[in-house]
Motif scaffolding. Structure first.
Motif, PDB file in Angstrom:
ATOM      1  N   ASP A 291      -7.928   6.785  -5.406  1.00 27.92           N
ATOM      2  CA  ASP A 291      -7.849   5.225  -5.615  1.00 27.92           C
ATOM      3  C   ASP A 291      -8.847   4.391  -6.240  1.00 27.92           C
ATOM      4  O   ASP A 291      -8.473   3.530  -6.831  1.00 27.92           O
ATOM      5  CB  ASP A 291      -8.047   4.915  -3.837  1.00 27.92           C
ATOM      6  CG  ASP A 291      -6.740   4.838  -3.271  1.00 27.92           C
ATOM      7  OD1 ASP A 291      -5.569   4.675  -3.755  1.00 27.92           O
ATOM      8  OD2 ASP A 291      -6.821   5.303  -1.863  1.00 27.92           O
ATOM      9  N   PRO A 292     -10.051   4.869  -6.422  1.00 27.09           N
ATOM     10  CA  PRO A 292     -10.989   4.146  -7.308  1.00 27.09           C
ATOM     11  C   PRO A 292     -10.725   4.390  -8.719  1.00 27.09           C
ATOM     12  O   PRO A 292     -10.724   3.150  -9.356  1.00 27.09           O
ATOM     13  CB  PRO A 292     -12.324   5.016  -6.850  1.00 27.09           C
ATOM     14  CG  PRO A 292     -12.286   5.760  -5.688  1.00 27.09           C
ATOM     15  CD  PRO A 292     -10.658   5.958  -5.550  1.00 27.09           C
TER      16      PRO A 292
ATOM     17  N   ASP B 155       0.712  -1.341  -0.045  1.00 29.04           N
ATOM     18  CA  ASP B 155      -0.003  -0.129   0.105  1.00 29.04           C
ATOM     19  C   ASP B 155       0.647   1.287   0.005  1.00 29.04           C
ATOM     20  O   ASP B 155       0.500   2.437  -0.500  1.00 29.04           O
ATOM     21  CB  ASP B 155      -0.891   0.026   1.293  1.00 29.04           C
ATOM     22  CG  ASP B 155      -2.016  -1.246   1.022  1.00 29.04           C
ATOM     23  OD1 ASP B 155      -2.261  -1.540   0.041  1.00 29.04           O
ATOM     24  OD2 ASP B 155      -2.534  -1.507   2.289  1.00 29.04           O
TER      25      ASP B 155
ATOM     26  N   SER C  67      -7.682   1.938  -9.404  1.00 27.48           N
ATOM     27  CA  SER C  67      -7.856   0.462  -8.907  1.00 27.48           C
ATOM     28  C   SER C  67      -8.385  -0.238 -10.264  1.00 27.48           C
ATOM     29  O   SER C  67      -8.307  -1.432 -10.629  1.00 27.48           O
ATOM     30  CB  SER C  67      -9.269   0.228  -8.277  1.00 27.48           C
ATOM     31  OG  SER C  67     -10.404   0.929  -8.499  1.00 27.48           O
TER      32      SER C  67
ATOM     33  N   ARG D 221      -6.548  11.155  -2.082  1.00 27.84           N
ATOM     34  CA  ARG D 221      -6.475   9.735  -2.068  1.00 27.84           C
ATOM     35  C   ARG D 221      -7.693   9.058  -2.300  1.00 27.84           C
ATOM     36  O   ARG D 221      -7.884   8.166  -3.175  1.00 27.84           O
ATOM     37  CB  ARG D 221      -5.410   9.057  -1.078  1.00 27.84           C
ATOM     38  CG  ARG D 221      -3.854   9.573  -1.197  1.00 27.84           C
ATOM     39  CD  ARG D 221      -3.005   8.776  -0.023  1.00 27.84           C
ATOM     40  NE  ARG D 221      -1.897   9.604   0.021  1.00 27.84           N
ATOM     41  CZ  ARG D 221      -0.698   9.232   0.475  1.00 27.84           C
ATOM     42  NH1 ARG D 221      -1.112   8.679   1.674  1.00 27.84           N
ATOM     43  NH2 ARG D 221       0.589   9.636   0.603  1.00 27.84           N
ATOM     44  N   PRO D 222      -8.719   9.422  -1.589  1.00 28.76           N
ATOM     45  CA  PRO D 222      -9.962   8.857  -1.745  1.00 28.76           C
ATOM     46  C   PRO D 222     -10.607   8.962  -3.244  1.00 28.76           C
ATOM     47  O   PRO D 222     -11.415   8.225  -3.545  1.00 28.76           O
ATOM     48  CB  PRO D 222     -10.873   9.595  -0.670  1.00 28.76           C
ATOM     49  CG  PRO D 222      -9.819   9.890   0.412  1.00 28.76           C
ATOM     50  CD  PRO D 222      -8.675  10.333  -0.284  1.00 28.76           C
ATOM     51  N   VAL D 223     -10.130   9.977  -3.790  1.00 26.03           N
ATOM     52  CA  VAL D 223     -10.633  10.222  -5.289  1.00 26.03           C
ATOM     53  C   VAL D 223      -9.443   9.528  -6.227  1.00 26.03           C
ATOM     54  O   VAL D 223     -10.365   8.824  -7.141  1.00 26.03           O
ATOM     55  CB  VAL D 223     -10.643  11.704  -5.519  1.00 26.03           C
ATOM     56  CG1 VAL D 223     -11.088  11.789  -7.094  1.00 26.03           C
ATOM     57  CG2 VAL D 223     -11.472  12.387  -4.606  1.00 26.03           C
TER      58      VAL D 223
ATOM     59  N   GLU E 115      -2.631  13.410   1.089  1.00 22.49           N
ATOM     60  CA  GLU E 115      -3.521  12.440   1.646  1.00 22.49           C
ATOM     61  C   GLU E 115      -4.959  12.887   1.191  1.00 22.49           C
ATOM     62  O   GLU E 115      -5.763  11.952   1.122  1.00 22.49           O
ATOM     63  CB  GLU E 115      -2.998  12.718   3.129  1.00 22.49           C
ATOM     64  CG  GLU E 115      -3.920  11.594   3.999  1.00 22.49           C
ATOM     65  CD  GLU E 115      -3.217  10.225   4.058  1.00 22.49           C
ATOM     66  OE1 GLU E 115      -3.912   9.203   4.060  1.00 22.49           O
ATOM     67  OE2 GLU E 115      -1.827  10.232   3.765  1.00 22.49           O
TER      68      GLU E 115
ATOM     69  N   SER F 239      -1.625   6.223  -5.711  1.00 20.05           N
ATOM     70  CA  SER F 239      -2.194   7.411  -4.903  1.00 20.05           C
ATOM     71  C   SER F 239      -1.342   7.955  -3.899  1.00 20.05           C
ATOM     72  O   SER F 239      -1.448   9.102  -3.443  1.00 20.05           O
ATOM     73  CB  SER F 239      -3.362   6.912  -3.958  1.00 20.05           C
ATOM     74  OG  SER F 239      -3.281   5.965  -3.103  1.00 20.05           O
TER      75      SER F 239
END
Length: 308
Positions: free
Chosen positions: A230-231, A213, A234, A226-228, A223, A218
């Motif tokens: 990562d998808p 990880d 992926s 990263r939620p944006v 920080e 990301s």
């Protein structure tokens, strides 16, 4: 008098890096003496067919003094860290793959920009330089010693690729031809990460890639982003993880709930530990050299005072 620690800083360069540095310097000199050579060795999209070899040679040709200086210095210092850990063969393989694939991506980008804008300068602009490989090598530094703080810059090594790209993008707004260097840096960074993330084979375990990880795509971003990221990342991760043994190995071999020895995440941690240990040993050696030289200097000063 010269500083002993400063002298040790400029020693320990590997033979392979010295040879590649000579190639970069000789390439720059050749282009300056014979400018017509540039049309055959630089990446000129309109001339890549039939001169396909420029996809390889372009990466070793610098057109400016600052370019050859930065490439040579960066290669020597980064190579001194990475080559002992990867091995000379893997280090050279990494340089060749990143250089070639970066040139291919830049070629495709230049052709695409031409068809979008219909500006012929995208077809005839001579593109070259070692910066793509250097940006890929910075990704290797991020992988090996991510949390090592650089004393001069006061930043962690894992942020070097991101900062380099951020600076390059910012400068592109103030330069005349950002297309001459920006795609090379971006593709060099991305291809370097792709290779290390999914395809580099470890000699100890014969496994591929680094699925940890801490080396995810990301991690190149702050920080809060990263939620944006990562998808989106992926999607490409699933595409590339369709490869043979590396896809399942990436999450670790398991029997029931117990991971088998030598699984890829463990190997990634070990590789980082080896990188940090190698760096610490090198720094310790340099400090011992500096202390030894200083003690000799002090002894000579005492002898001189006694003689007086």
């Amino acid at each position: 008098m010269s500083s002993p620690s400063g002298a040790s800083l400029f020693t320990g360069f590997t033979r392979l890096c010295k040879g590649l540095a000579v190639v970069l310097v000789c390439g720059y000199i050749a282009v300056q003496i014979f400018p017509s050579v540039l049309t055959y060795v630089a990446l000129i999209p309109a001339r890549t067919i039939p001169f396909g070899w420029n996809l390889i040679t372009a990466g070793y040709i610098e057109q400016t003094v600052q370019g050859v200086l930065s490439s040579t210095i960066g290669l020597l210092f980064i190579g001194k860290l990475l080559e002992p850990i990867w091995g000379s063969r893997e280090f050279l393989k990494f340089i060749f793959i990143v250089n070639f694939l970066t040139s291919v991506c830049v070629f495709i980008t230049a052709i695409s920009l031409y068809y979008v804008t219909m500006q012929e300068n995208y077809l005839y602009m001579p593109l070259s330089g070692f910066s793509g490989v250097l940006s890929g090598l910075l990704v290797g530094v991020k992988q090996i010693i991510p949390d090592q703080e650089l004393s001069l810059l006061k930043i962690k090594a894992k942020w070097l690729p991101s900062i380099m790209l951020l600076v390059a993008i910012a400068l592109s707004f103030f330069t005349i031809e950002p297309a001459a260097y920006l795609p090379i840096l971006i593709f060099g960074t991305y291809i370097g990460w792709i290779y290390l993330r999914y395809f580099q084979r470890k000699q100890e375990t014969r496994l591929k890639g680094d699925p940890s990880d801490e080396f995810a795509f990301s991690t190149f971003f702050p920080e809060f982003m990263r939620p944006v990221i990562d998808p989106i990342a992926s999607i490409f991760d699933r595409m590339l993880c369709g490869r043979s043994e590396a896809s399942n190995d990436a999450r670790g071999y398991t029997v029931g709930s117990a991971p088998l020895p030598g699984s890829d995440p463990i190997e990634a941690t070990r590789r980082r530990e080896r990188g940090a240990r190698a760096l610490e040993e090198r720094l310790a050696t340099e400090r011992l050299t500096a202390v030894g030289a200083k003690s000799k200097t002090d002894e000579s000063d005492i002898d001189a005072s006694e003689n007086v």
